[in-house]
Design a protein around this motif. Sequence first.
Motif, PDB file in Angstrom:
ATOM      1  N   CYS A  82       0.734  -1.186   0.196  1.00 10.01           N
ATOM      2  CA  CYS A  82       0.006   0.097   0.075  1.00 10.01           C
ATOM      3  C   CYS A  82       0.636   1.303  -0.047  1.00 10.01           C
ATOM      4  O   CYS A  82       1.628   1.303   0.716  1.00 10.01           O
ATOM      5  CB  CYS A  82      -0.868   0.097   1.149  1.00 10.01           C
ATOM      6  N   PRO A 123      -5.148   2.768  -2.107  1.00 14.58           N
ATOM      7  CA  PRO A 123      -6.324   2.155  -1.967  1.00 14.58           C
ATOM      8  C   PRO A 123      -7.210   2.434  -3.416  1.00 14.58           C
ATOM      9  O   PRO A 123      -7.971   1.929  -3.752  1.00 14.58           O
ATOM     10  CB  PRO A 123      -6.940   2.513  -0.731  1.00 14.58           C
ATOM     11  N   ALA A 148     -11.653  -1.623  -0.006  1.00 13.84           N
ATOM     12  CA  ALA A 148     -10.100  -1.599   0.357  1.00 13.84           C
ATOM     13  C   ALA A 148      -9.994  -1.383   1.750  1.00 13.84           C
ATOM     14  O   ALA A 148     -10.846  -0.883   2.432  1.00 13.84           O
ATOM     15  CB  ALA A 148      -9.406  -0.279  -0.334  1.00 13.84           C
ATOM     16  N   CYS A 157      -2.457  -3.650   1.490  1.00 12.57           N
ATOM     17  CA  CYS A 157      -3.868  -3.283   1.537  1.00 12.57           C
ATOM     18  C   CYS A 157      -4.697  -4.578   1.004  1.00 12.57           C
ATOM     19  O   CYS A 157      -4.103  -5.200   0.080  1.00 12.57           O
ATOM     20  CB  CYS A 157      -4.405  -2.196   0.549  1.00 12.57           C
TER      21      CYS A 157
END
Length: 300
Positions: free
Chosen positions: A167, A199, A216, A264
Amino acid sequence: MALHPQHDTLVVEPTAHGGRLAFYRQAADAAYWDELWDAQPADYRRARAGHLPLHLRRAVRRHLPPGGRVLEAGCGPGQFSVAMAARGFTAEAVDWAPRTVERLRTAAPKIRVWRGDVRRLDVPDGYYDAVYSPGVCEHFSDGPQEVLRETLRVLRPGGTALVSTPCFSPLLRALGPGGGPGRLPRPQAGEFYQYAFTPAELSAVLRAVGFEQVRAHPYGALATVLEFTGPGRVLAARVPRAGLRPLEAALDLLGAAHLSGRACLWVARRPAYPPVAPGVPRISAASAARPSTTLEDHST
């Protein structure tokens, strides 16, 4: 997977969503993964009891009906597949690293495991109820779309994709990877290794290839601090990572991962119906003999 930022060159790559983070180190080919997993022997004791990390446990409980057919696409050691089999699912696994595949076959002989390319899976359309992509699509320099399209193809209508990648969190963006924020030139040394996505960016890619109901869920709130900040590296050197897991779990539960998540998990759904023209109602087979009913589309 564990990363080693001190050995990487980090570059902000321009995209339609303002920039994704690229890591340059070495190409993540099949030989790389065999060497990595050779050096990190897997322990399957918890997986055989059905244990999953918190972010996966939540997603499986909320989005996967019991007993379905699940593929771990790019499985590595395959603890997810072993855990899902223990939970009563029909688990299958594929990877392109040959020694890694053989090791998982030995550890879990009742699970179908084969060597293959996650971009071209030798299975029929709509074969799986769920597909888990555990840190795979970020390793292709031309982007994640090809992997995600193949994931969509092999899911049944209404099936669920679980996609995990690094992420590009607000904290990591604020730290200015590569020596400063903004668009930086490509490095002269090192091979492309992986991307980190915001995200919003990968959510948009998932929708563009045909998924709906995309959500997400960043996780690993403490990991960015430990890997990319001076005080965090000092803490990591003094305290074993296992001793920090309760703190990281607490931070994730409190929502800190939205600011500093190291990874993520995206949860997305293959539409239950084929695309239709705007204004045309979607009719289920069960209601075909009754007056037509427009179904609400919950895509986000």
